[in-house]
Design a protein around this motif. Structure first.
Motif, PDB file in Angstrom:
ATOM      1  N   GLY A   1       4.713  -3.200  14.410  1.00  0.00           N
ATOM      2  CA  GLY A   1       5.550  -4.256  13.848  1.00  0.00           C
ATOM      3  C   GLY A   1       5.660  -4.265  12.334  1.00  0.00           C
ATOM      4  N   TYR A   2       5.240  -3.182  11.679  1.00  0.00           N
ATOM      5  CA  TYR A   2       5.292  -3.103  10.222  1.00  0.00           C
ATOM      6  C   TYR A   2       6.431  -2.200   9.771  1.00  0.00           C
ATOM      7  CZ  TYR A   2       0.755  -5.283  10.464  1.00  0.00           C
ATOM      8  OH  TYR A   2      -0.261  -6.158  10.731  1.00  0.00           O
ATOM      9  N   SER A   3       7.086  -2.603   8.706  1.00  0.00           N
ATOM     10  CA  SER A   3       8.160  -1.814   8.114  1.00  0.00           C
ATOM     11  C   SER A   3       7.535  -0.798   7.153  1.00  0.00           C
ATOM     12  CB  SER A   3       9.120  -2.731   7.366  1.00  0.00           C
ATOM     13  OG  SER A   3      10.109  -1.980   6.732  1.00  0.00           O
ATOM     14  N   VAL A   4       7.972   0.445   7.254  1.00  0.00           N
ATOM     15  CA  VAL A   4       7.414   1.529   6.440  1.00  0.00           C
ATOM     16  C   VAL A   4       8.549   2.314   5.809  1.00  0.00           C
ATOM     17  CG1 VAL A   4       5.997   3.619   6.462  1.00  0.00           C
ATOM     18  CG2 VAL A   4       5.463   1.740   8.018  1.00  0.00           C
ATOM     19  N   ASP A   5       8.417   2.594   4.516  1.00  0.00           N
ATOM     20  CA  ASP A   5       9.379   3.447   3.822  1.00  0.00           C
ATOM     21  C   ASP A   5       8.703   4.764   3.489  1.00  0.00           C
ATOM     22  OD1 ASP A   5      11.506   1.561   3.696  1.00  0.00           O
ATOM     23  OD2 ASP A   5      10.515   0.575   2.008  1.00  0.00           O
ATOM     24  N   LEU A   6       9.264   5.872   3.957  1.00  0.00           N
ATOM     25  CA  LEU A   6       8.790   7.183   3.537  1.00  0.00           C
ATOM     26  C   LEU A   6       9.511   7.546   2.260  1.00  0.00           C
ATOM     27  CD1 LEU A   6       8.531   9.237   6.851  1.00  0.00           C
ATOM     28  CD2 LEU A   6       6.764   7.948   5.655  1.00  0.00           C
TER      29      LEU A   6
ATOM     30  N   ILE B   1      -7.323  -3.259   5.953  1.00  0.00           N
ATOM     31  CA  ILE B   1      -6.593  -1.992   5.872  1.00  0.00           C
ATOM     32  C   ILE B   1      -7.330  -0.864   6.592  1.00  0.00           C
ATOM     33  CG2 ILE B   1      -7.528  -1.167   3.663  1.00  0.00           C
ATOM     34  CD1 ILE B   1      -3.845  -1.089   4.713  1.00  0.00           C
ATOM     35  N   ARG B   2      -8.637  -0.983   6.765  1.00  0.00           N
ATOM     36  CA  ARG B   2      -9.406   0.059   7.465  1.00  0.00           C
ATOM     37  C   ARG B   2      -8.964   0.214   8.915  1.00  0.00           C
ATOM     38  NH1 ARG B   2     -15.195  -2.138   5.972  1.00  0.00           N
ATOM     39  NH2 ARG B   2     -14.016  -4.024   6.380  1.00  0.00           N
ATOM     40  N   LEU B   3      -8.301  -0.807   9.431  1.00  0.00           N
ATOM     41  CA  LEU B   3      -7.845  -0.768  10.823  1.00  0.00           C
ATOM     42  C   LEU B   3      -6.725   0.244  11.059  1.00  0.00           C
ATOM     43  CD1 LEU B   3      -7.765  -4.606  11.549  1.00  0.00           C
ATOM     44  CD2 LEU B   3      -9.516  -2.964  12.245  1.00  0.00           C
ATOM     45  N   ILE B   4      -6.046   0.638   9.992  1.00  0.00           N
ATOM     46  CA  ILE B   4      -4.904   1.545  10.182  1.00  0.00           C
ATOM     47  C   ILE B   4      -5.063   2.873   9.448  1.00  0.00           C
ATOM     48  CG2 ILE B   4      -3.251  -0.277  10.736  1.00  0.00           C
ATOM     49  CD1 ILE B   4      -2.246   0.013   7.811  1.00  0.00           C
ATOM     50  N   ILE B   5      -6.273   3.241   9.101  1.00  0.00           N
ATOM     51  CA  ILE B   5      -6.501   4.564   8.512  1.00  0.00           C
ATOM     52  C   ILE B   5      -6.644   5.555   9.672  1.00  0.00           C
ATOM     53  CG2 ILE B   5      -8.052   6.023   7.177  1.00  0.00           C
ATOM     54  CD1 ILE B   5      -8.708   3.550   5.494  1.00  0.00           C
ATOM     55  N   SER B   6      -5.735   6.501   9.729  1.00  0.00           N
ATOM     56  CA  SER B   6      -5.758   7.498  10.802  1.00  0.00           C
ATOM     57  C   SER B   6      -6.194   8.852  10.246  1.00  0.00           C
ATOM     58  CB  SER B   6      -4.368   7.617  11.433  1.00  0.00           C
ATOM     59  OG  SER B   6      -3.495   8.301  10.560  1.00  0.00           O
ATOM     60  N   ASP B   7      -6.362   9.806  11.138  1.00  0.00           N
ATOM     61  CA  ASP B   7      -6.741  11.162  10.723  1.00  0.00           C
ATOM     62  C   ASP B   7      -5.668  11.832   9.874  1.00  0.00           C
ATOM     63  OD1 ASP B   7      -9.113  10.901  12.100  1.00  0.00           O
ATOM     64  OD2 ASP B   7      -8.392  11.947  13.882  1.00  0.00           O
ATOM     65  N   ASP B   8      -4.437  11.342   9.961  1.00  0.00           N
ATOM     66  CA  ASP B   8      -3.338  11.931   9.196  1.00  0.00           C
ATOM     67  C   ASP B   8      -3.342  11.507   7.733  1.00  0.00           C
ATOM     68  OD1 ASP B   8      -1.977  13.352  11.341  1.00  0.00           O
ATOM     69  OD2 ASP B   8      -1.537  11.359  12.131  1.00  0.00           O
ATOM     70  N   VAL B   9      -3.999  10.386   7.425  1.00  0.00           N
ATOM     71  CA  VAL B   9      -3.993   9.848   6.059  1.00  0.00           C
ATOM     72  C   VAL B   9      -4.924  10.658   5.177  1.00  0.00           C
ATOM     73  CG1 VAL B   9      -4.542   7.849   4.626  1.00  0.00           C
ATOM     74  CG2 VAL B   9      -3.394   7.522   6.820  1.00  0.00           C
TER      75      VAL B   9
ATOM     76  N   TYR C   1       0.824  -1.205   0.000  1.00  0.00           N
ATOM     77  CA  TYR C   1       0.000   0.000   0.000  1.00  0.00           C
ATOM     78  C   TYR C   1       0.857   1.253   0.000  1.00  0.00           C
ATOM     79  CZ  TYR C   1      -3.671  -3.244   1.315  1.00  0.00           C
ATOM     80  OH  TYR C   1      -4.545  -4.293   1.332  1.00  0.00           O
ATOM     81  N   LEU C   2       0.220   2.354  -0.396  1.00  0.00           N
ATOM     82  CA  LEU C   2       0.848   3.662  -0.378  1.00  0.00           C
ATOM     83  C   LEU C   2      -0.144   4.627   0.251  1.00  0.00           C
ATOM     84  CD1 LEU C   2       3.397   5.202  -1.783  1.00  0.00           C
ATOM     85  CD2 LEU C   2       1.582   6.143  -3.198  1.00  0.00           C
TER      86      LEU C   2
ATOM     87  N   LYS D   1       3.619  -2.891   3.609  1.00  0.00           N
ATOM     88  CA  LYS D   1       2.844  -4.107   3.363  1.00  0.00           C
ATOM     89  C   LYS D   1       1.965  -4.349   4.580  1.00  0.00           C
ATOM     90  CE  LYS D   1       6.107  -6.205   0.233  1.00  0.00           C
ATOM     91  NZ  LYS D   1       6.942  -7.340  -0.095  1.00  0.00           N
ATOM     92  N   PHE D   2       0.726  -4.771   4.306  1.00  0.00           N
ATOM     93  CA  PHE D   2      -0.239  -5.021   5.375  1.00  0.00           C
ATOM     94  C   PHE D   2      -1.172  -6.111   4.890  1.00  0.00           C
ATOM     95  CE2 PHE D   2      -3.858  -3.925   8.152  1.00  0.00           C
ATOM     96  CZ  PHE D   2      -3.180  -3.760   9.349  1.00  0.00           C
ATOM     97  N   ASN D   3      -1.401  -7.124   5.712  1.00  0.00           N
ATOM     98  CA  ASN D   3      -2.188  -8.268   5.264  1.00  0.00           C
ATOM     99  C   ASN D   3      -3.518  -8.441   5.974  1.00  0.00           C
ATOM    100  OD1 ASN D   3      -0.268  -9.115   3.346  1.00  0.00           O
ATOM    101  ND2 ASN D   3       0.961 -10.008   4.957  1.00  0.00           N
ATOM    102  N   THR D   4      -3.941  -7.456   6.737  1.00  0.00           N
ATOM    103  CA  THR D   4      -5.209  -7.526   7.443  1.00  0.00           C
ATOM    104  C   THR D   4      -6.142  -6.469   6.853  1.00  0.00           C
ATOM    105  OG1 THR D   4      -3.911  -8.122   9.382  1.00  0.00           O
ATOM    106  CG2 THR D   4      -6.173  -7.596   9.785  1.00  0.00           C
TER     107      THR D   4
END
Length: 80
Positions: free
Chosen positions: A24-29, A52-60, A3-4, A47-50
């Protein structure tokens, strides 16, 4: 899945990277690809395998699924 995410601010991108790293996820800016538009110019690639709505924050600002060299828009703030 890969994802991006794009953000409204640089600090939001950095905060999001820290949040995912703590989960526990690796992220590249990286600079936002030309095919994608963004307010701040920084994107997070991860990369995320669950659900994706679980990690949408107000910053996105926007969230894309990366399919080869294409970006499929999955989420855009205000269009839920």
């Amino acid at each position: 899945m890969e994802y991006l995410a794009t953000f409204f601010t640089h600090s939001g991108a950095i905060k999001y990277r820290k949040y995912l790293n703590n989960q526990g996820y690796s992220v590249d800016l990286m600079p936002v690809p030309r095919k994608v538009s963004s307010n701040c110019g920084i994107a997070a690639k991860f990369k995320f395998n669950t659900d994706i709505r679980l990690i949408i924050s107000d910053d996105v600002e926007q969230l894309y699924k990366i399919e080869g060299k294409e970006y499929k828009l999955l989420y855009k703030t205000g269009e839920e």
